[in-house]
Design a protein around this motif. Structure first.
Motif, PDB file in Angstrom:
ATOM      1  N   CYS A   1     -13.603 -28.386 -35.770  1.00  0.00           N
ATOM      2  CA  CYS A   1     -12.287 -28.420 -35.130  1.00  0.00           C
ATOM      3  C   CYS A   1     -12.471 -28.121 -33.646  1.00  0.00           C
ATOM      4  O   CYS A   1     -13.222 -27.206 -33.293  1.00  0.00           O
ATOM      5  CB  CYS A   1     -11.342 -27.394 -35.761  1.00  0.00           C
TER       6      CYS A   1
ATOM      7  N   GLU B   1     -10.369 -29.748 -38.626  1.00  0.00           N
ATOM      8  CA  GLU B   1      -9.584 -30.906 -38.193  1.00  0.00           C
ATOM      9  C   GLU B   1     -10.288 -32.146 -38.731  1.00  0.00           C
ATOM     10  O   GLU B   1     -11.307 -32.570 -38.176  1.00  0.00           O
ATOM     11  CB  GLU B   1      -9.479 -30.950 -36.675  1.00  0.00           C
TER      12      GLU B   1
ATOM     13  N   LEU C   1      -9.822 -35.249 -38.558  1.00  0.00           N
ATOM     14  CA  LEU C   1      -9.993 -36.399 -37.677  1.00  0.00           C
ATOM     15  C   LEU C   1     -11.208 -36.252 -36.765  1.00  0.00           C
ATOM     16  O   LEU C   1     -11.612 -37.220 -36.117  1.00  0.00           O
ATOM     17  CB  LEU C   1      -8.736 -36.603 -36.832  1.00  0.00           C
TER      18      LEU C   1
ATOM     19  N   SER D   1      -3.513 -32.543 -40.585  1.00  0.00           N
ATOM     20  CA  SER D   1      -4.053 -32.634 -39.230  1.00  0.00           C
ATOM     21  C   SER D   1      -3.202 -31.854 -38.251  1.00  0.00           C
ATOM     22  O   SER D   1      -1.986 -31.724 -38.423  1.00  0.00           O
ATOM     23  CB  SER D   1      -4.109 -34.109 -38.788  1.00  0.00           C
TER      24      SER D   1
END
Length: 235
Positions: A37, A82, A84, A107
């Motif tokens: 993250c 995170e 993504l 997210s």
């Protein structure tokens, strides 16, 4: 510099919750946690997932397990950290969908461009709205984080995506006036599904537990009519 690997087997898996009824409203799902993250929020509930590392669980093992759950689970949620930040996320989503599972994402919105690329592979998104967008840097430690989250929210709205927004709240980070203003702004932007979640400080945290009666019941009653779905999740 060597580009990051995007094949599913290279994914940095931080853990797996085999069965959950609360991570995707209305669905029984598995939750795959991806490590890494870019933000450093002081109240992070999964600090062990902040750095990208190689966990003991590998994606091929999870995929084999998911094959045995076909017909028993509704979907799979990818969380973090995170998620993504994981370059292999599109491949993970594609392989999950190929088994017949619906796919969800938790997210903070740190990577709006990656979110846009993944939207066609997602059935639902839970977007964390941490505070007012102009107040993000003080909370995350990064100057553009509020703009990134704002762009991610706009993508979900513009694409008519199935999503909910939720804010993890605590008196240390939010007063009731700020919470009310945040809710009004989200409603004005078109958010219809919004929830507050009680922050549960980890044992090592210096944060005190949320006091009884906070936020005030009157505030909850004031905010609820702004949305089609609103709740305060205490657990």
């Amino acid at each position: 510099m060597k580009p990051p690997a995007t094949d599913a087997a290279s994914a940095r898996i931080g853990g797996l919750t085999p069965f959950s009824s609360c991570d995707w409203p209305g669905k029984l799902c598995a939750v795959v946690f991806l490590s890494g993250c870019p933000w450093r929020c002081g109240y992070c509930h999964n600090p062990h997932l902040l750095r990208r590392g190689n966990g003991e669980t590998r994606w091929p093992d999870i995929l084999r397990w998911l094959q045995s759950r076909v017909g028993l689970l509704d979907g799979v949620v990818f969380s973090g950290g995170e998620p993504l930040q994981e370059p292999a996320l599109p491949a993970l989503l594609e392989q999950t969908r190929a088994l017949g599972f619906a796919t969800g994402l938790h997210s903070g919105g740190a990577y709006p461009q990656r979110l846009q690329q993944a939207l066609q592979l997602l059935d639902w998104v839970g977007l964390d709205i941490k505070t007012g967008f102009d107040a993000y840097p003080a909370l995350t430690g990064l100057p553009r984080s509020g703009e990134q989250a704002r762009q991610s929210l706009q993508l979900l709205l513009q694409n008519n995506s199935q999503f909910e927004c939720r804010s993890t709240i605590h008196p240390r980070w939010h007063d009731e006036a700020q919470l009310a203003e945040l809710a009004r702004r989200l409603a004005a932007q078109g958010v219809r599904d919004y929830h507050w979640q009680q922050l549960r400080p980890p044992p090592s945290s210096a944060l005190a537990a949320t006091p009884p009666g906070w936020p005030a019941p009157a505030l909850l009653e004031e905010i609820a009519p702004l949305f089609q779905h609103f709740s305060y999740r205490e657990h």
